[in-house]
Design a protein around this motif. Structure first.
Motif, mmCIF file in Angstrom:
data_model
loop_
_atom_site.group_PDB
_atom_site.id
_atom_site.type_symbol
_atom_site.label_atom_id
_atom_site.label_comp_id
_atom_site.label_asym_id
_atom_site.label_seq_id
_atom_site.Cartn_x
_atom_site.Cartn_y
_atom_site.Cartn_z
ATOM 1 N N ARG A 185 0.837 -1.215 0.000
ATOM 2 C CA ARG A 185 0.000 0.000 0.000
ATOM 3 C C ARG A 185 0.860 1.248 0.000
ATOM 4 N NH1 ARG A 185 -4.410 -2.704 3.157
ATOM 5 N NH2 ARG A 185 -2.946 -2.767 4.868
ATOM 6 N N LYS A 186 1.892 1.278 0.829
ATOM 7 C CA LYS A 186 2.785 2.437 0.882
ATOM 8 C C LYS A 186 3.462 2.649 -0.464
ATOM 9 C CE LYS A 186 3.910 2.269 5.811
ATOM 10 N NZ LYS A 186 4.962 2.015 6.794
ATOM 11 N N HIS A 187 3.879 1.557 -1.053
ATOM 12 C CA HIS A 187 4.537 1.621 -2.351
ATOM 13 C C HIS A 187 3.589 2.181 -3.415
ATOM 14 C CE1 HIS A 187 8.192 0.899 -4.258
ATOM 15 N NE2 HIS A 187 8.179 -0.420 -4.434
ATOM 16 N N ARG A 188 2.352 1.687 -3.447
ATOM 17 C CA ARG A 188 1.365 2.168 -4.424
ATOM 18 C C ARG A 188 1.056 3.642 -4.199
ATOM 19 N NH1 ARG A 188 -1.765 -3.079 -3.757
ATOM 20 N NH2 ARG A 188 -2.754 -1.918 -2.082
ATOM 21 N N ARG A 189 0.917 4.071 -2.946
ATOM 22 C CA ARG A 189 0.643 5.494 -2.646
ATOM 23 C C ARG A 189 1.779 6.375 -3.136
ATOM 24 N NH1 ARG A 189 -1.397 4.425 3.413
ATOM 25 N NH2 ARG A 189 -3.500 3.741 2.907
ATOM 26 N N ALA A 190 3.020 5.930 -2.886
ATOM 27 C CA ALA A 190 4.172 6.716 -3.325
ATOM 28 C C ALA A 190 4.197 6.814 -4.851
ATOM 29 C CB ALA A 190 5.460 6.091 -2.810
ATOM 30 N N ALA A 191 3.907 5.701 -5.527
ATOM 31 C CA ALA A 191 3.878 5.709 -6.995
ATOM 32 C C ALA A 191 2.766 6.623 -7.503
ATOM 33 C CB ALA A 191 3.688 4.288 -7.519
ATOM 34 N N PHE A 192 1.598 6.601 -6.844
ATOM 35 C CA PHE A 192 0.483 7.464 -7.220
ATOM 36 C C PHE A 192 0.850 8.936 -7.039
ATOM 37 C CE2 PHE A 192 -3.751 8.533 -8.214
ATOM 38 C CZ PHE A 192 -4.132 9.558 -7.370
ATOM 39 N N ARG A 193 1.499 9.276 -5.942
ATOM 40 C CA ARG A 193 1.924 10.664 -5.698
ATOM 41 C C ARG A 193 2.882 11.154 -6.767
ATOM 42 N NH1 ARG A 193 2.694 9.130 0.191
ATOM 43 N NH2 ARG A 193 0.609 9.435 1.028
ATOM 44 N N GLU A 194 3.787 10.272 -7.193
ATOM 45 C CA GLU A 194 4.718 10.638 -8.242
ATOM 46 C C GLU A 194 3.982 10.950 -9.543
ATOM 47 O OE1 GLU A 194 8.764 8.740 -8.739
ATOM 48 O OE2 GLU A 194 7.814 7.344 -7.322
ATOM 49 N N LEU A 195 3.041 10.093 -9.903
ATOM 50 C CA LEU A 195 2.230 10.318 -11.117
ATOM 51 C C LEU A 195 1.427 11.594 -10.976
ATOM 52 C CD1 LEU A 195 0.999 6.735 -12.039
ATOM 53 C CD2 LEU A 195 2.554 8.198 -13.348
ATOM 54 N N LYS A 196 0.827 11.803 -9.848
ATOM 55 C CA LYS A 196 0.011 12.975 -9.596
ATOM 56 C C LYS A 196 0.846 14.245 -9.727
ATOM 57 C CE LYS A 196 -2.917 15.038 -6.085
ATOM 58 N NZ LYS A 196 -3.381 14.955 -4.706
ATOM 59 N N SER A 197 2.042 14.222 -9.174
ATOM 60 C CA SER A 197 2.900 15.423 -9.241
ATOM 61 C C SER A 197 3.308 15.707 -10.688
ATOM 62 C CB SER A 197 4.134 15.255 -8.348
ATOM 63 O OG SER A 197 4.979 14.250 -8.831
ATOM 64 N N ALA A 198 3.425 14.696 -11.505
ATOM 65 C CA ALA A 198 3.776 14.896 -12.909
ATOM 66 C C ALA A 198 2.665 15.613 -13.650
ATOM 67 C CB ALA A 198 4.083 13.554 -13.574
ATOM 68 N N PHE A 199 1.406 15.362 -13.299
ATOM 69 C CA PHE A 199 0.265 16.005 -13.951
ATOM 70 C C PHE A 199 -0.049 17.383 -13.381
ATOM 71 C CE2 PHE A 199 -0.683 11.558 -15.039
ATOM 72 C CZ PHE A 199 -0.826 11.685 -16.409
ATOM 73 N N THR A 200 0.299 17.666 -12.141
ATOM 74 C CA THR A 200 -0.030 18.967 -11.536
ATOM 75 C C THR A 200 0.982 20.034 -11.860
ATOM 76 O OG1 THR A 200 1.039 18.287 -9.472
ATOM 77 C CG2 THR A 200 -1.341 17.997 -9.628
ATOM 78 N N GLN A 201 2.045 19.779 -12.469
ATOM 79 C CA GLN A 201 3.050 20.800 -12.761
ATOM 80 C C GLN A 201 2.754 21.592 -13.945
ATOM 81 O OE1 GLN A 201 6.826 18.874 -12.945
ATOM 82 N NE2 GLN A 201 6.878 18.516 -10.762
#
Length: 159
Positions: free
Chosen positions: A143-159
């Motif tokens: 779960r922690k791993h998936r959340r971290a991966a999701f945050r990375e993807l999310k940050s790529a789209f919010t920039q």
């Protein structure tokens, strides 16, 4: 193996190996002279009278010799605290315990592996609990791993 449930199969096999080591006549018994030599090798020499008394204390068939079963009985009585403190059998049982300097590391390894196996087999419930805890830890890590991966993807789209 079923008569002495206090001992694991491996412990009984180790005892049998030690018994055969001192059964120089290869007749399946340790007689008075073999017991004398065994006690001397173990560093606790006894008088003939002491040796006869040791045999007499556990000699179920009154043949004046120790069978393998009678030798296990000595260790069983020791574990149950049924031997007198000044008994030669108590000395024998204590000397029969594993000594790394004599058996070497492999002998000690086998002894401790047998102890661990006996303890773990007696506690299957604890093993199941540990397996469930390990599974929960793995799921939490995923779960922690998936959340971290999701945050990375999310940050790529919010920039």
């Amino acid at each position: 193996y079923t008569e002495f449930k206090e001992f694991s199969r491996r412990q009984i096999k180790d005892m049998e190996r030690m018994f055969r080591l001192y059964d120089s006549g290869r007749d399946g018994y340790i007689d008075l002279m073999e017991l004398k030599l065994m006690m001397e090798k173990l560093g606790a020499p006894q008088t003939h009278l002491g040796l006869k008394n040791m045999i007499k204390e556990v000699d179920e068939d009154f043949d004046g010799k120790l069978s393998f079963r009678e030798s296990i009985y000595i260790l069983n009585c020791t574990a149950a605290g049924e031997l007198e403190e000044d008994s030669g059998l108590l000395t024998l049982a204590k000397l029969s315990e594993i000594d790394v300097s004599i058996e070497g590391v492999k002998g000690a390894k086998n002894f401790f592996e047998a102890k661990v196996q006996a303890l773990s087999s007696a506690s299957k419930f604890e093993a199941e609990i540990k397996a469930e805890q390990d599974e929960r830890k793995r799921e939490e890590e995923e779960r922690k791993h998936r959340r971290a991966a999701f945050r990375e993807l999310k940050s790529a789209f919010t920039q």
